[in-house]
Scaffold this motif. Structure first.
Motif, PDB file in Angstrom:
ATOM      1  N   TRP A   1     -15.093  22.865 -24.589  1.00  0.00           N
ATOM      2  CA  TRP A   1     -15.653  23.160 -25.798  1.00  0.00           C
ATOM      3  C   TRP A   1     -15.346  22.034 -26.818  1.00  0.00           C
ATOM      4  CZ3 TRP A   1     -13.497  28.669 -26.387  1.00  0.00           C
ATOM      5  CH2 TRP A   1     -14.516  29.872 -25.818  1.00  0.00           C
ATOM      6  N   CYS A   2     -16.026  21.434 -27.629  1.00  0.00           N
ATOM      7  CA  CYS A   2     -15.772  20.847 -28.821  1.00  0.00           C
ATOM      8  C   CYS A   2     -16.441  21.323 -30.357  1.00  0.00           C
ATOM      9  CB  CYS A   2     -16.508  19.330 -28.491  1.00  0.00           C
ATOM     10  SG  CYS A   2     -15.936  18.221 -29.672  1.00  0.00           S
ATOM     11  N   PHE A   3     -15.581  21.317 -31.169  1.00  0.00           N
ATOM     12  CA  PHE A   3     -15.685  21.715 -32.554  1.00  0.00           C
ATOM     13  C   PHE A   3     -15.957  20.191 -33.195  1.00  0.00           C
ATOM     14  CE2 PHE A   3     -13.757  25.369 -30.621  1.00  0.00           C
ATOM     15  CZ  PHE A   3     -14.389  26.293 -30.997  1.00  0.00           C
ATOM     16  N   ALA A   4     -17.292  20.012 -33.646  1.00  0.00           N
ATOM     17  CA  ALA A   4     -17.381  18.584 -33.945  1.00  0.00           C
ATOM     18  C   ALA A   4     -17.954  18.231 -35.531  1.00  0.00           C
ATOM     19  CB  ALA A   4     -18.440  17.964 -32.983  1.00  0.00           C
ATOM     20  N   GLY A   5     -17.820  19.323 -36.230  1.00  0.00           N
ATOM     21  CA  GLY A   5     -18.459  19.198 -37.584  1.00  0.00           C
ATOM     22  C   GLY A   5     -19.788  18.658 -37.645  1.00  0.00           C
ATOM     23  N   ASP A   6     -20.025  17.527 -38.440  1.00  0.00           N
ATOM     24  CA  ASP A   6     -21.181  16.813 -38.423  1.00  0.00           C
ATOM     25  C   ASP A   6     -21.604  15.781 -37.462  1.00  0.00           C
ATOM     26  OD1 ASP A   6     -21.788  18.812 -40.090  1.00  0.00           O
ATOM     27  OD2 ASP A   6     -21.821  17.686 -41.989  1.00  0.00           O
ATOM     28  N   GLN A   7     -20.766  15.302 -36.551  1.00  0.00           N
ATOM     29  CA  GLN A   7     -20.867  14.450 -35.599  1.00  0.00           C
ATOM     30  C   GLN A   7     -21.974  14.483 -34.877  1.00  0.00           C
ATOM     31  OE1 GLN A   7     -19.335  11.736 -34.824  1.00  0.00           O
ATOM     32  NE2 GLN A   7     -19.722  11.138 -32.693  1.00  0.00           N
ATOM     33  N   LEU A   8     -22.454  15.534 -34.463  1.00  0.00           N
ATOM     34  CA  LEU A   8     -23.832  16.007 -33.783  1.00  0.00           C
ATOM     35  C   LEU A   8     -24.668  17.068 -34.290  1.00  0.00           C
ATOM     36  CD1 LEU A   8     -23.730  15.519 -29.947  1.00  0.00           C
ATOM     37  CD2 LEU A   8     -24.923  14.141 -31.611  1.00  0.00           C
ATOM     38  N   ILE A   9     -25.814  16.995 -34.793  1.00  0.00           N
ATOM     39  CA  ILE A   9     -26.560  18.088 -35.148  1.00  0.00           C
ATOM     40  C   ILE A   9     -27.937  17.975 -34.591  1.00  0.00           C
ATOM     41  CG2 ILE A   9     -27.795  19.015 -37.266  1.00  0.00           C
ATOM     42  CD1 ILE A   9     -26.079  17.672 -38.911  1.00  0.00           C
ATOM     43  N   LYS A  10     -28.152  18.945 -33.873  1.00  0.00           N
ATOM     44  CA  LYS A  10     -29.297  19.160 -32.836  1.00  0.00           C
ATOM     45  C   LYS A  10     -30.868  18.913 -33.375  1.00  0.00           C
ATOM     46  CE  LYS A  10     -30.867  21.924 -28.854  1.00  0.00           C
ATOM     47  NZ  LYS A  10     -30.410  23.211 -27.935  1.00  0.00           N
TER      48      LYS A  10
ATOM     49  N   PHE B   1     -17.876   9.473 -27.927  1.00  0.00           N
ATOM     50  CA  PHE B   1     -18.112  11.254 -27.844  1.00  0.00           C
ATOM     51  C   PHE B   1     -19.070  11.522 -26.522  1.00  0.00           C
ATOM     52  CE2 PHE B   1     -19.855  15.155 -29.164  1.00  0.00           C
ATOM     53  CZ  PHE B   1     -18.695  15.908 -29.798  1.00  0.00           C
ATOM     54  N   ARG B   2     -20.064  10.468 -26.256  1.00  0.00           N
ATOM     55  CA  ARG B   2     -20.849  10.753 -25.015  1.00  0.00           C
ATOM     56  C   ARG B   2     -20.017  10.880 -23.711  1.00  0.00           C
ATOM     57  NH1 ARG B   2     -24.485   5.496 -24.447  1.00  0.00           N
ATOM     58  NH2 ARG B   2     -22.390   4.597 -24.088  1.00  0.00           N
TER      59      ARG B   2
ATOM     60  N   ASP C   1     -25.765  22.117 -26.096  1.00  0.00           N
ATOM     61  CA  ASP C   1     -25.516  21.895 -24.569  1.00  0.00           C
ATOM     62  C   ASP C   1     -26.026  20.997 -23.645  1.00  0.00           C
ATOM     63  OD1 ASP C   1     -28.142  22.565 -24.506  1.00  0.00           O
ATOM     64  OD2 ASP C   1     -27.699  24.523 -23.541  1.00  0.00           O
ATOM     65  N   ASN C   2     -26.522  19.636 -24.618  1.00  0.00           N
ATOM     66  CA  ASN C   2     -26.924  18.745 -24.086  1.00  0.00           C
ATOM     67  C   ASN C   2     -26.457  17.546 -24.561  1.00  0.00           C
ATOM     68  OD1 ASN C   2     -28.496  19.213 -26.257  1.00  0.00           O
ATOM     69  ND2 ASN C   2     -30.499  18.319 -25.220  1.00  0.00           N
TER      70      ASN C   2
ATOM     71  N   ILE D   1     -26.919  12.215 -27.697  1.00  0.00           N
ATOM     72  CA  ILE D   1     -26.556  10.936 -28.128  1.00  0.00           C
ATOM     73  C   ILE D   1     -27.439   9.860 -27.769  1.00  0.00           C
ATOM     74  CG2 ILE D   1     -24.455   9.493 -27.780  1.00  0.00           C
ATOM     75  CD1 ILE D   1     -22.754  12.092 -27.785  1.00  0.00           C
ATOM     76  N   GLU D   2     -27.894   9.743 -26.614  1.00  0.00           N
ATOM     77  CA  GLU D   2     -28.623   8.631 -26.107  1.00  0.00           C
ATOM     78  C   GLU D   2     -29.773   8.595 -27.227  1.00  0.00           C
ATOM     79  OE1 GLU D   2     -28.035   6.402 -24.079  1.00  0.00           O
ATOM     80  OE2 GLU D   2     -26.401   7.201 -22.919  1.00  0.00           O
TER      81      GLU D   2
END
Length: 324
Positions: free
Chosen positions: A187-196, A226-227, A243-244, A249-250
């Motif tokens: 699991w990762c709690f990442a704030g706004d690093q990634l938004i789907k 992160f990737r 979940d992807n 990221i790519e």
């Protein structure tokens, strides 16, 4: 959003509506052993408070069961309830060292920050729109003083471990952004690093000495690192859980390349100042989202310059860019 349970750890998402295309504002309660950890703290509004209270009550918890608050970064939609919680229940608050002058609203730092943006907008030739934003920032020094966090903040940073988490630094969207990685549960709690559903903005900010942080360059590095994490679920600060992450990221990195080339083409065509590039590329959103637009453009100009694809000349107080 459903509850997630894995190997005796349980995540209770708190999801409230959000504006500006973010869909939702998400923060999380994590039950692990005797601890009930709050990761981020929503907006300072009734909706976030009600969301927190409902999740606590529904799962037979009380506010006083929360044992600590972990913050991914300093933005108001991630720290909004901290004061309200700690006024009623004194718990430790953890954040990156760079969060502290921002969360404590250190007056000297905030005045330096206003000076930084005044110079940036002047050198990018932003004219009236830049002056308007600077006046807004000056007014906010006093207006937003009530957002200052009252609780003591314990500094944490990359390379440390806290409870079940490895802490990694993921600057770019914010210079102080960190992610909490639970390797055992992936699991990762990442704030706004990634938004789907949308790209996270790499927001230009000054460092503690007033120098411009090259936010987009930092964000690209953070995304690349992160990737490579071995996680299969990212608890995002907005929208759906992810979940992807590798594929997402790519796509984000590819989108950055496309946008950079659009900006380089504008410069080749003779659009030579940061403000002019912003107006051409973001004609519809330029005025309404001026600070975000200028962050985006400034970040791409810095990255293109670092890559040797463009250069710049300083004339009459303004930077003029040219294609290499």
């Amino acid at each position: 959003m459903r509850i997630f349970e894995r190997d005796g750890h349980t995540v209770y998402p708190i999801v409230v509506p959000a504006n500006y295309g973010l869909e939702t504002c998400n923060f999380y309660l994590l039950k692990h052993g005797e601890r009930l950890t709050l990761i981020d703290a929503g907006m300072p509004d009734k909706s976030s408070w009600q969301g927190l209270m409902e999740v606590l009550e529904k799962n037979n918890f009380h506010l006083h069961d929360i044992t600590e608050i972990l913050l991914t970064h300093h933005h108001i939609d991630h720290v909004g309830l901290v004061n309200q919680i700690t006024e009623k229940h004194s718990v430790p608050v953890y954040a990156h060292p760079l969060s502290i002058p921002r969360l404590k609203r250190d007056n000297e730092f905030l005045k330096m920050r206003v000076d930084f943006f005044e110079q940036l907008y002047r050198e990018m030739d932003c004219g009236d729109q830049g002056e308007k934003q600077v006046q807004y920032l000056k007014a906010s020094l006093e207006k937003n003083d009530n957002q200052k966090l009252a609780a003591d903040i314990t500094p944490i940073q990359g390379g440390m471990r806290l409870f079940d988490f490895s802490i990694i630094e993921v600057p770019g969207h914010a210079p102080d952004q960190i992610a909490f990685v639970d390797e055992a549960r992936k699991w990762c709690f990442a704030g706004d690093q990634l938004i789907k559903h949308i790209s996270s903005n790499a927001i230009v900010e000054p460092d503690l000495e007033g120098n411009r942080i090259q936010s987009l360059i930092d964000y690209k590095k953070s995304l690349t690192a992160f990737r490579d994490l071995n996680v299969d679920l990212v608890f995002s600060g907005h929208g759906e859980l992810i979940d992807n992450s590798k594929q997402l990221i790519e796509a984000r990195l590819e989108k950055m390349v496309i946008k950079s080339q659009k900006i380089k083409k504008l410069i080749k065509d003779g659009i030579s100042t940061g403000n002019a590039v912003a107006q051409h590329l973001y004609e519809r959103h330029y005025e309404k989202q001026f600070p975000l637009v200028m962050s985006e453009i400034t970040g791409h100009l810095d990255a293109l310059e670092a890559e040797g694809q463009i250069g710049k000349r300083f004339k009459s107080g303004v930077w003029f860019y040219y294609a290499v």
